[in-house]
Motif scaffolding. Sequence first.
Motif, short mmCIF file in Angstrom:
data_model
loop_
_atom_site.label_atom_id
_atom_site.label_comp_id
_atom_site.label_asym_id
_atom_site.label_seq_id
_atom_site.Cartn_x
_atom_site.Cartn_y
_atom_site.Cartn_z
N CYS A 129 0.86 -1.19 0.00
CA CYS A 129 0.00 0.00 0.00
C CYS A 129 0.90 1.24 0.00
CB CYS A 129 -0.94 -0.01 1.21
SG CYS A 129 -0.14 0.29 2.80
N GLN A 130 0.33 2.37 -0.35
CA GLN A 130 1.13 3.60 -0.42
C GLN A 130 1.69 3.99 0.94
OE1 GLN A 130 2.15 5.09 -3.24
NE2 GLN A 130 1.14 3.34 -4.17
N GLY A 131 0.92 3.78 2.00
CA GLY A 131 1.40 4.13 3.34
C GLY A 131 2.64 3.37 3.72
N CYS A 132 2.64 2.07 3.52
CA CYS A 132 3.81 1.25 3.85
C CYS A 132 4.97 1.53 2.90
CB CYS A 132 3.45 -0.23 3.84
SG CYS A 132 2.40 -0.73 5.23
N LYS A 162 8.59 2.88 4.09
CA LYS A 162 9.76 2.02 3.91
C LYS A 162 10.82 2.72 3.07
CE LYS A 162 11.38 -2.30 1.97
NZ LYS A 162 11.91 -2.02 0.64
N TYR A 163 10.40 3.32 1.98
CA TYR A 163 11.26 4.03 1.05
C TYR A 163 12.44 3.15 0.66
CZ TYR A 163 13.62 7.96 -1.19
OH TYR A 163 14.25 8.77 -2.09
N VAL A 164 13.64 3.43 1.10
CA VAL A 164 14.81 2.61 0.74
C VAL A 164 15.39 1.91 1.97
CG1 VAL A 164 15.40 3.94 -1.32
CG2 VAL A 164 16.40 4.57 0.90
N SER A 165 14.61 1.79 3.02
CA SER A 165 15.12 1.16 4.25
C SER A 165 15.41 -0.32 4.04
CB SER A 165 14.09 1.31 5.38
OG SER A 165 13.87 2.66 5.67
N VAL A 166 16.51 -0.75 4.60
CA VAL A 166 16.88 -2.16 4.60
C VAL A 166 17.09 -2.61 6.05
CG1 VAL A 166 18.60 -3.85 3.86
CG2 VAL A 166 17.92 -2.01 2.31
N LEU A 216 7.13 1.19 9.73
CA LEU A 216 6.07 1.37 8.74
C LEU A 216 4.75 1.82 9.35
CD1 LEU A 216 6.73 -1.66 6.39
CD2 LEU A 216 7.80 0.59 6.42
N GLN A 217 4.74 1.95 10.69
CA GLN A 217 3.52 2.34 11.40
C GLN A 217 2.35 1.48 10.96
OE1 GLN A 217 3.06 6.62 11.12
NE2 GLN A 217 5.23 6.96 11.53
N LEU A 218 2.53 0.17 11.13
CA LEU A 218 1.53 -0.78 10.64
C LEU A 218 0.19 -0.68 11.37
CD1 LEU A 218 3.69 -3.99 10.02
CD2 LEU A 218 3.12 -2.12 8.44
N ASN A 219 0.16 0.08 12.46
CA ASN A 219 -1.10 0.27 13.18
C ASN A 219 -1.53 1.74 13.13
OD1 ASN A 219 -1.38 -2.48 14.00
ND2 ASN A 219 0.33 -2.12 15.39
N ARG A 220 -1.41 2.32 11.94
CA ARG A 220 -1.88 3.69 11.72
C ARG A 220 -3.38 3.75 12.03
NH1 ARG A 220 1.34 2.12 7.35
NH2 ARG A 220 -0.33 1.94 5.83
N ARG A 221 -3.82 4.86 12.57
CA ARG A 221 -5.21 4.98 13.03
C ARG A 221 -6.22 4.58 11.95
NH1 ARG A 221 -7.26 10.58 15.22
NH2 ARG A 221 -6.52 11.11 13.14
N GLY A 222 -6.01 5.04 10.73
CA GLY A 222 -6.94 4.70 9.65
C GLY A 222 -6.99 3.20 9.38
#
Length: 142
Positions: A59-62, A66-70, A118-124
């Motif tokens: 999804c766009q949020g993740c 994440k961008y270029v994080s490894v 990735l803030q996998l528990n974003r409020r939305g």
Amino acid sequence: MPRWRPKPAQRAIVSQRAGGCCEYCRSQERYSPDTFSVEHILPVSKEGSNELSNLAFSCQGCNNRKYVSVFITDPVTQALVAIYHHRKQAWNDHFAWNGDFTSILGLTATGRATVEKLQLNRRGLVNLRGALYKLKEHPPII
């Protein structure tokens, strides 16, 4: 250099392999206002390839977080760990749902660090999961 875009066949394979869900937060594309991305697990800027084994549905949020994080930091141990890798690791080994299936819990250093980064528990997401759970549309079966 032009930006890489997946071919329609690649996108179809990656989407189908992911069951139409973000491979990080497990959001379902069919309930998202935004189109999901085919992203590089190991970024091209860090020697990642365009091979199917290095592509994930996101999804766009993740994807944006994440961008270029490894490598990322585990919030508990402060150790530097690799971000969750869809092709080398099983989601259920690193993550679990809480009791009402609205939040993702990190079970390992990699899981905890990925949940935080990735803030996998974003409020939305939590709100959407709760509504979809009541409709028996969540969690997705992948």
